[in-house]
Design an enzyme around this catalytic site. Structure first.
Site, PDB file in Angstrom:
ATOM      1  N   ARG A  60      11.401  -7.072   1.050  1.00 52.30           N
ATOM      2  CA  ARG A  60      11.474  -5.945   1.984  1.00 52.30           C
ATOM      3  C   ARG A  60      10.555  -4.807   1.538  1.00 52.30           C
ATOM      4  O   ARG A  60       9.918  -4.150   2.363  1.00 52.30           O
ATOM      5  CB  ARG A  60      12.918  -5.462   2.118  1.00 52.30           C
ATOM      6  CG  ARG A  60      13.095  -4.419   3.220  1.00 52.30           C
ATOM      7  CD  ARG A  60      14.550  -4.090   3.484  1.00 52.30           C
ATOM      8  NE  ARG A  60      15.189  -3.446   2.346  1.00 52.30           N
ATOM      9  CZ  ARG A  60      16.485  -3.151   2.284  1.00 52.30           C
ATOM     10  NH1 ARG A  60      17.282  -3.467   3.288  1.00 52.30           N
ATOM     11  NH2 ARG A  60      16.991  -2.562   1.223  1.00 52.30           N
ATOM     12  N   ARG A 101      -6.549   7.593   2.162  1.00 52.04           N
ATOM     13  CA  ARG A 101      -7.731   7.028   1.481  1.00 52.04           C
ATOM     14  C   ARG A 101      -8.120   7.853   0.258  1.00 52.04           C
ATOM     15  O   ARG A 101      -8.845   7.407  -0.617  1.00 52.04           O
ATOM     16  CB  ARG A 101      -8.931   6.963   2.449  1.00 52.04           C
ATOM     17  CG  ARG A 101      -8.750   5.926   3.535  1.00 52.04           C
ATOM     18  CD  ARG A 101      -9.869   6.013   4.543  1.00 52.04           C
ATOM     19  NE  ARG A 101      -9.950   7.358   5.129  1.00 52.04           N
ATOM     20  CZ  ARG A 101     -10.749   7.698   6.132  1.00 52.04           C
ATOM     21  NH1 ARG A 101     -11.554   6.799   6.669  1.00 52.04           N
ATOM     22  NH2 ARG A 101     -10.761   8.931   6.593  1.00 52.04           N
ATOM     23  N   LYS A 148      11.504   1.058   4.966  1.00 50.21           N
ATOM     24  CA  LYS A 148      12.313   1.858   4.042  1.00 50.21           C
ATOM     25  C   LYS A 148      11.360   2.816   3.336  1.00 50.21           C
ATOM     26  O   LYS A 148      10.926   2.580   2.205  1.00 50.21           O
ATOM     27  CB  LYS A 148      13.064   0.934   3.067  1.00 50.21           C
ATOM     28  CG  LYS A 148      14.285   1.591   2.447  1.00 50.21           C
ATOM     29  CD  LYS A 148      15.191   0.571   1.799  1.00 50.21           C
ATOM     30  CE  LYS A 148      16.212   1.191   0.887  1.00 50.21           C
ATOM     31  NZ  LYS A 148      17.085   2.190   1.496  1.00 50.21           N
ATOM     32  N   GLU A 208      22.986   2.768  13.223  1.00 49.90           N
ATOM     33  CA  GLU A 208      23.414   2.541  11.840  1.00 49.90           C
ATOM     34  C   GLU A 208      23.908   3.859  11.266  1.00 49.90           C
ATOM     35  O   GLU A 208      23.915   4.874  11.960  1.00 49.90           O
ATOM     36  CB  GLU A 208      22.266   1.971  10.996  1.00 49.90           C
ATOM     37  CG  GLU A 208      21.057   2.885  10.891  1.00 49.90           C
ATOM     38  CD  GLU A 208      19.972   2.357   9.948  1.00 49.90           C
ATOM     39  OE1 GLU A 208      20.237   1.478   9.123  1.00 49.90           O
ATOM     40  OE2 GLU A 208      18.848   2.872  10.052  1.00 49.90           O
TER      41      GLU A 208
HETATM   42  N1  PMP Z   1      20.442   1.636   6.504  1.00 46.53           N
HETATM   43  C1  PMP Z   1      19.765   2.567   5.827  1.00 46.53           C
HETATM   44  C2  PMP Z   1      19.144   3.692   6.571  1.00 46.53           C
HETATM   45  C3  PMP Z   1      19.647   2.469   4.434  1.00 46.53           C
HETATM   46  O1  PMP Z   1      18.962   3.391   3.748  1.00 46.53           O
HETATM   47  C4  PMP Z   1      20.256   1.386   3.759  1.00 46.53           C
HETATM   48  C5  PMP Z   1      20.110   1.221   2.269  1.00 46.53           C
HETATM   49  N2  PMP Z   1      20.543   2.315   1.526  1.00 46.53           N
HETATM   50  C6  PMP Z   1      20.988   0.454   4.510  1.00 46.53           C
HETATM   51  C7  PMP Z   1      21.037   0.601   5.882  1.00 46.53           C
HETATM   52  C8  PMP Z   1      21.663  -0.712   3.847  1.00 46.53           C
HETATM   53  O2  PMP Z   1      20.701  -1.617   3.362  1.00 46.53           O
HETATM   54  P1  PMP Z   1      20.966  -2.518   2.086  1.00 46.53           P
HETATM   55  O3  PMP Z   1      22.175  -3.344   2.407  1.00 46.53           O
HETATM   56  O4  PMP Z   1      19.742  -3.340   1.940  1.00 46.53           O
HETATM   57  O5  PMP Z   1      21.213  -1.611   0.953  1.00 46.53           O
END
Ligand code: PMP
Length: 293
Positions: free
Chosen positions: A52, A105, A151, A184
């Protein structure tokens, strides 16, 4: 906290681990990161996290200056050097030093940083009682502006939502996408249980493809629980039988109140509890060994 931090190709003491004020990670949030866990001397799903990280880096046209194999070794070395078996690992790749303009750059040397820490998670009782959280007004970034799949070091969208939750005295916030569907939380993915079915928003609504989310989907399927990835609005969340969040730091944690509405019976539901148990079992037996003996 681990005493040694990996920075600029070497291990330095944490109070000497400093980056330049010209680093675009600092100036613009230009960079990517991962949060990883080690349990009992094993790093959980390390290769998925690295995969990732590479995907996030590619999306922002950032070349990680080490191979996946080398970085795996450096992560393990960080844990060994800090004598850690159970840890939270923060892996950061920033654009590196440049000038005061945006232009990436001008940043020829991306910077890799590995910080290890003891884990600080929610108290154990909350894994029974569940969290109280709220839907906030800050919408999750739309994928066509800054895709939540990336991320990146730019977490202000999430922080704004977190501030709203905190102002209500709550630890987490549920973020909707621009159309009003549940996306989320600020640092976790979300699941609900409707009858016997586990439901989670699809990634395209605007969510990170959580590693813990993937693990929970796998575990549920193995348990014979049907899983659906589909959109739902807050009303479906209020009406759900169970709700829980997933994330590397929080693991699998029940949610028992949302916007003042009690979810199910107001305590962790049976499917949530089963998945917490299976998740904990898996973290004990799976993972990349840190120490050879
Ligand atoms: N959503 C967000 C915005 C996150 O930053 C994270 C990780 N901290 C997650 C979901 C959960 O991802 P993971 O299970 O890979 O930690």
């Amino acid at each position: 906290m681990g005493e040694w931090v990996y920075l600029n190709g070497e291990f330095v003491r944490k109070n000497e681990a400093k980056i330049s004020v010209f680093d675009h990670g600092f100036l613009y949030g230009d960079g990517v990161f991962e949060g990883i866990r080690a349990y009992g001397g094993r790093v959980f799903r390390l290769q998925s996290h690295l995969q990732r990280l590479w995907e996030s880096a590619k999306a922002i046209a950032l070349k990680i200056p080490l191979s996946k194999e080398k970085l795996t070794e450096k992560v393990l070395e960080s844990l060994r050097k800090n004598k850690l078996k159970d840890a939270y690992i923060r892996l950061v790749v920033s654009r590196g030093e440049g000038d005061l303009g945006l232009d990436p750059r001008k940043c020829p040397h991306p910077q890799i940083i590995i910080i290890t820490d003891k884990i600080s998670i929610y108290p154990e009782e909350l894994y029974e009682k569940g969290l109280e959280i709220a839907v906030v007004s800050t919408r999750r970034n739309i994928p066509s502006t800054l895709n939540p799949r990336i991320k990146s070091l730019n977490y202000l969208n999430n922080i704004l939502a977190k501030i709203e939750a905190n102002l209500q005295g709550l630890p987490e916030a549920i973020m909707l996408n621009k159309d009003g569907y549940v996306a989320e939380c600020t640092g976790d993915n979300i699941f609900i249980v409707e009858g016997e079915i586990l439901v989670t928003p699809p990634i395209w609504v605007g969510a990170l493809k959580g590693i813990t989310r993937d693990v929970v989907i796998e575990l549920a399927q193995k348990e014979g629980i049907s899983v659906q990835e589909r959109t739902f609005a807050p009303a479906a969340l209020y009406a759900s039988d169970e709700c829980f969040l997933t994330g590397t730091a929080a693991e699998v944690i029940p949610v028992t109140k949302v916007d003042g509405r009690t979810i199910g019976n107001g305590i962790a539901g049976p499917i949530t509890k089963r998945l917490i148990k299976k998740f904990r079992e898996l973290t004990k037996k799976e993972g990349t060994l840190i120490y050879n003996n």
